[in-house]
Design a protein around this motif. Structure first.
Motif, PDB file in Angstrom:
ATOM      1  N   UNK A  43      -3.536  31.544 -33.308  1.00 31.45           N
ATOM      2  CA  UNK A  43      -2.249  30.855 -33.144  1.00 31.45           C
ATOM      3  C   UNK A  43      -2.490  29.387 -32.791  1.00 31.45           C
ATOM      4  N   UNK A  44      -3.409  29.132 -31.872  1.00 30.91           N
ATOM      5  CA  UNK A  44      -3.742  27.757 -31.499  1.00 30.91           C
ATOM      6  C   UNK A  44      -4.308  26.996 -32.704  1.00 30.91           C
ATOM      7  N   UNK A  45      -5.108  27.669 -33.513  1.00 28.50           N
ATOM      8  CA  UNK A  45      -5.662  27.068 -34.722  1.00 28.50           C
ATOM      9  C   UNK A  45      -4.544  26.703 -35.704  1.00 28.50           C
ATOM     10  N   UNK A  46      -3.567  27.595 -35.858  1.00 26.19           N
ATOM     11  CA  UNK A  46      -2.434  27.310 -36.739  1.00 26.19           C
ATOM     12  C   UNK A  46      -1.715  26.037 -36.283  1.00 26.19           C
ATOM     13  N   UNK A  47      -1.437  25.947 -34.976  1.00 23.82           N
ATOM     14  CA  UNK A  47      -0.755  24.761 -34.451  1.00 23.82           C
ATOM     15  C   UNK A  47      -1.579  23.509 -34.724  1.00 23.82           C
ATOM     16  N   UNK A  48      -2.887  23.621 -34.574  1.00 20.08           N
ATOM     17  CA  UNK A  48      -3.763  22.477 -34.829  1.00 20.08           C
ATOM     18  C   UNK A  48      -3.737  22.071 -36.304  1.00 20.08           C
ATOM     19  N   UNK A  49      -3.757  23.044 -37.194  1.00 26.50           N
ATOM     20  CA  UNK A  49      -3.713  22.729 -38.628  1.00 26.50           C
ATOM     21  C   UNK A  49      -2.428  21.977 -38.960  1.00 26.50           C
ATOM     22  N   UNK A  50      -1.314  22.425 -38.404  1.00 30.58           N
ATOM     23  CA  UNK A  50      -0.049  21.719 -38.638  1.00 30.58           C
ATOM     24  C   UNK A  50      -0.126  20.299 -38.080  1.00 30.58           C
ATOM     25  N   UNK A  69      -3.181  28.282 -41.852  1.00 30.89           N
ATOM     26  CA  UNK A  69      -4.073  29.190 -41.123  1.00 30.89           C
ATOM     27  C   UNK A  69      -5.404  29.227 -41.856  1.00 30.89           C
ATOM     28  N   UNK A  70      -6.395  29.813 -41.218  1.00 28.34           N
ATOM     29  CA  UNK A  70      -7.700  29.966 -41.853  1.00 28.34           C
ATOM     30  C   UNK A  70      -8.041  31.443 -41.941  1.00 28.34           C
ATOM     31  N   UNK A  71      -8.923  31.766 -42.858  1.00 28.88           N
ATOM     32  CA  UNK A  71      -9.309  33.170 -43.051  1.00 28.88           C
ATOM     33  C   UNK A  71     -10.089  33.698 -41.847  1.00 28.88           C
ATOM     34  N   UNK A  72     -10.873  32.853 -41.222  1.00 30.09           N
ATOM     35  CA  UNK A  72     -11.690  33.248 -40.079  1.00 30.09           C
ATOM     36  C   UNK A  72     -11.159  32.615 -38.799  1.00 30.09           C
ATOM     37  N   UNK A  73     -11.328  33.314 -37.697  1.00 30.03           N
ATOM     38  CA  UNK A  73     -10.962  32.762 -36.395  1.00 30.03           C
ATOM     39  C   UNK A  73     -12.040  31.741 -36.018  1.00 30.03           C
ATOM     40  N   UNK A  74     -11.643  30.489 -35.754  1.00 33.63           N
ATOM     41  CA  UNK A  74     -12.662  29.490 -35.409  1.00 33.63           C
ATOM     42  C   UNK A  74     -13.240  29.734 -34.016  1.00 33.63           C
ATOM     43  N   UNK A  75     -14.391  29.182 -33.781  1.00 34.22           N
ATOM     44  CA  UNK A  75     -14.992  29.211 -32.445  1.00 34.22           C
ATOM     45  C   UNK A  75     -14.142  28.302 -31.547  1.00 34.22           C
ATOM     46  N   UNK A  76     -13.850  28.761 -30.349  1.00 38.86           N
ATOM     47  CA  UNK A  76     -13.015  27.984 -29.437  1.00 38.86           C
ATOM     48  C   UNK A  76     -13.616  26.616 -29.162  1.00 38.86           C
ATOM     49  N   UNK A  77     -14.919  26.536 -29.022  1.00 32.66           N
ATOM     50  CA  UNK A  77     -15.565  25.249 -28.745  1.00 32.66           C
ATOM     51  C   UNK A  77     -15.285  24.240 -29.861  1.00 32.66           C
TER      52      UNK A  77
END
Length: 182
Positions: A43-50, A69-77
């Motif tokens: 969800x945080x990644x989606x917000x970042x992509x936007x 969104x991305x196919x893979x969950x990114x590393x939090x770091x």
């Protein structure tokens, strides 16, 4: 306060709130990452992509995103580093805009191919609202998993970065009349 001043303050608040959420996710990652953790990071990644899509739109340049969104969950770091850079970009961008640029309408294309047109102010307002919505979503996941989530209020931010706003109890306060019963 001008619209630009308010937007700068809101984007500084967004960066502050993002830091708190990243710290909460990092603590959860250390404890026991699970499906809910992955959902929160996604969800945080989606917000970042936007956020990144609108960085391109604001500059009238094309972006490479076809989805939010991305196919893979990114590393939090990695995600947290990218979020920090983007948050800093927005504040710096706002600091150099003038009123005419803020109100200028820009045409762009959504990731689904639909054309769009918004002023820069509207785009920036969208980013603040969209990010807040998704921080709340992630905060709810953190609360379910850990019984707490980071503070995420504009008033909390303002009073943390400007402690003088707290003043003395009762200073500058007025009492509002009660709301009549219906």
């Amino acid at each position: 306060m001008s619209a630009q001043g308010l937007l700068i303050s809101l984007f500084r608040y967004k960066a502050w709130a993002d830091e708190g959420l990243i710290a909460g996710l990092a603590r959860l990652e250390e404890e026991a990452p699970n499906d809910e953790y992955d959902t929160a990071v996604s969800v945080l990644n989606h917000a970042h992509i936007v956020d990144r899509i609108f960085v391109a739109n604001l500059q009238r340049v094309r972006h490479a995103y076809t989805k939010t969104e991305t196919a893979e969950v990114p590393k939090l770091e990695d995600l947290s580093r990218a979020i920090r850079e983007t948050d800093q970009w927005y504040v710096a961008y706002l600091e150099r805009l003038d009123e005419t640029e803020l109100t200028e309408a820009i045409e762009f294309v959504f990731t689904d191919g639909t054309p769009g047109r918004m002023s820069r102010e509207e785009m920036l307002g969208h980013i603040i609202a969209h990010a807040g919505y998704h921080r709340g979503e992630v905060g709810r996941i953190l609360t379910q998993l850990t019984t707490s989530s980071p503070r995420d209020t504009f008033t909390g931010y303002l009073h943390e970065v400007e402690p003088a706003r707290r003043g003395l109890p009762g200073e500058h306060r007025t009492t509002l009349p009660p709301v009549p019963a219906r």
